[in-house]
Design a protein around this motif. Structure first.
Motif, short mmCIF file in Angstrom:
data_model
loop_
_atom_site.label_atom_id
_atom_site.label_comp_id
_atom_site.label_asym_id
_atom_site.label_seq_id
_atom_site.Cartn_x
_atom_site.Cartn_y
_atom_site.Cartn_z
N GLU A 112 0.83 -1.21 0.00
CA GLU A 112 0.00 0.00 0.00
C GLU A 112 0.86 1.26 0.00
O GLU A 112 0.60 2.21 -0.74
N GLU A 113 1.91 1.25 0.83
CA GLU A 113 2.81 2.40 0.91
C GLU A 113 3.58 2.59 -0.39
O GLU A 113 3.81 3.72 -0.83
N ALA A 114 3.97 1.46 -1.01
CA ALA A 114 4.69 1.53 -2.29
C ALA A 114 3.82 2.17 -3.36
O ALA A 114 4.30 2.98 -4.17
N SER A 115 2.53 1.83 -3.37
CA SER A 115 1.60 2.43 -4.34
C SER A 115 1.44 3.93 -4.08
O SER A 115 1.43 4.74 -5.01
N ARG A 116 1.35 4.28 -2.80
CA ARG A 116 1.20 5.69 -2.44
C ARG A 116 2.41 6.51 -2.87
O ARG A 116 2.29 7.65 -3.33
N LEU A 117 3.59 5.91 -2.74
CA LEU A 117 4.84 6.60 -3.06
C LEU A 117 5.18 6.52 -4.55
O LEU A 117 6.13 7.18 -5.01
N GLY A 118 4.45 5.70 -5.28
CA GLY A 118 4.72 5.56 -6.71
C GLY A 118 5.91 4.68 -7.02
O GLY A 118 6.55 4.84 -8.07
N VAL A 119 6.22 3.73 -6.13
CA VAL A 119 7.38 2.85 -6.36
C VAL A 119 6.96 1.37 -6.41
O VAL A 119 7.80 0.49 -6.30
N ALA A 120 5.66 1.12 -6.57
CA ALA A 120 5.16 -0.26 -6.55
C ALA A 120 5.81 -1.13 -7.62
O ALA A 120 6.00 -2.34 -7.43
N ASP A 121 6.16 -0.53 -8.75
CA ASP A 121 6.77 -1.30 -9.83
C ASP A 121 8.21 -1.66 -9.54
O ASP A 121 8.81 -2.49 -10.24
#
Length: 355
Positions: A272-281
């Motif tokens: 969830e935090e990765a998606s919020r920060l834009g680093v999920a990929d």
């Protein structure tokens, strides 16, 4: 020298007697009592068997022992009977009776028995049994790889913190006073224990690091460019994955790879935090790999992470992964916990950072 997973702690299968008079006693049997048949216990048991000393494990559950099945398949393992509500506590009459029977049977049939109790809960149980009978051929070591007397520091609720502090301190003192020796993972913890518990100044405290069962020191030139890897359990009590995710945002070319299946709630929070920060990929979760394949698998990454939070829980312990990274030939980036700073100064694992 006898070695526990690589650490020199005994000489010629001997341990000092409980009076510390200089007289030594050989042991012909080892019993390890633990909440779980996990990684540290697996390494201990395997090392004893390799030294030709029969060893059996008594634990509440198998936990991750399957990762080491090639090493521990011939080691007798029995499940300690106890209710779910009493697990990881020193309570429960069925558990005490079960452990007492095993120790008494070994004491009757063996020349010398070494019992290792994993944590102060089991230290209290085992030493309670042996102190009543005063076995002359049984020695008890409490393994304090996890410092339960510091665990209360992780609780935010003042009432809960006060109760846990008093409870853990009581259990720790009781286990320490009645044990013949202690096992810890770092010299930093030896200094702490002797300072906080002065009565331990006359007892041996032995260092048993969580070293790999085999050393590979892989030199892999085929790297995933600009990559970090994290191995093992991930939580937010003692680890700081959200800080790592924040820093990853600043390092636009880097990727982060997790080899972890624990703890599920934290893994979801990281996603969830990765998606919020834009680093999920750039944050990838992989399936856990068999123990024998771990070193080769993670050797393809550039840096291994040990992102421990600074707290009493982490300041005096060292995780398995720091040695796994070393065996894999990758540089470790670790937080500035005193225990990690000490290990890095002694053995050169990599780089220490501070928040």
């Amino acid at each position: 020298m006898i070695r526990f997973a690589g650490s020199k702690i005994m000489h010629r299968q001997q341990m000092p007697d409980r009076k510390q008079t200089g007289v030594h006693m050989q042991f012909t049997k080892v019993i390890i009592v633990s909440p779980g048949f996990e990684q540290r216990i697996s390494k201990m048991a395997y090392s004893f068997v390799q030294m030709g000393i029969p060893c059996e494990v008594l634990a509440e559950e198998a936990q991750i022992a399957d990762e080491f099945k090639n090493y521990i398949q011939d080691i007798p393992f029995s499940v300690i009977p106890c209710s779910d509500k009493l697990k990881r506590t020193p309570l429960g009459s069925k558990r005490v009776c079960f452990i007492r029977e095993r120790i008494e049977a070994a004491a009757r049939s063996e020349k010398g028995v070494l019992v290792i109790a994993r944590d102060v809960n089991y230290g209290c149980i085992v030493t309670g049994i042996t102190s009543r009978k005063q076995y002359k051929n049984v020695l008890v070591i409490t393994d304090v790889a996890d410092n339960y007397d510091l665990l209360y520091a992780s609780y935010g609720n003042l009432i809960k913190k006060t109760v846990y502090k008093a409870g853990f301190r009581y259990l720790t003192k009781k286990a320490f006073k009645r044990s013949d020796a202690l096992l810890v993972v770092t010299p930093v913890n030896v200094d702490r224990i002797r300072r906080v518990y002065p009565f331990m100044n006359d007892k041996p405290i032995l260092i048993l690091r969580n070293l790999p069962l085999k050393y590979e020191f892989i030199h892999n030139m085929d790297k995933v460019p600009k990559s970090f890897v994290y191995v093992g359990k991930i939580d937010e009590i003692s680890r700081d994955p959200m800080y790592v995710a924040e820093k990853l945002k600043e390092l636009s070319d880097y990727s982060l790879h997790f080899y972890s299946s624990q703890k599920a709630s934290t893994i979801e929070r990281i996603k969830e935090e990765a998606s919020r920060l834009g680093v999920a990929d750039r944050i990838v979760f992989h399936q856990r790999v068999p123990y024998d394949d771990l070193a080769k698998e993670i050797s393809k990454y550039s840096f291994g992470l040990v992102p421990h939070k600074r707290s009493p829980i982490t300041d005096y312990t060292v995780p398995n992964k720091i040695y796994d990274y070393k065996s894999s030939g990758i540089v470790t980036i670790m937080s500035d916990c005193p225990s990690l700073v000490y290990e890095n100064r002694e053995y050169g694992f990599g780089v220490v950072y501070s928040k």
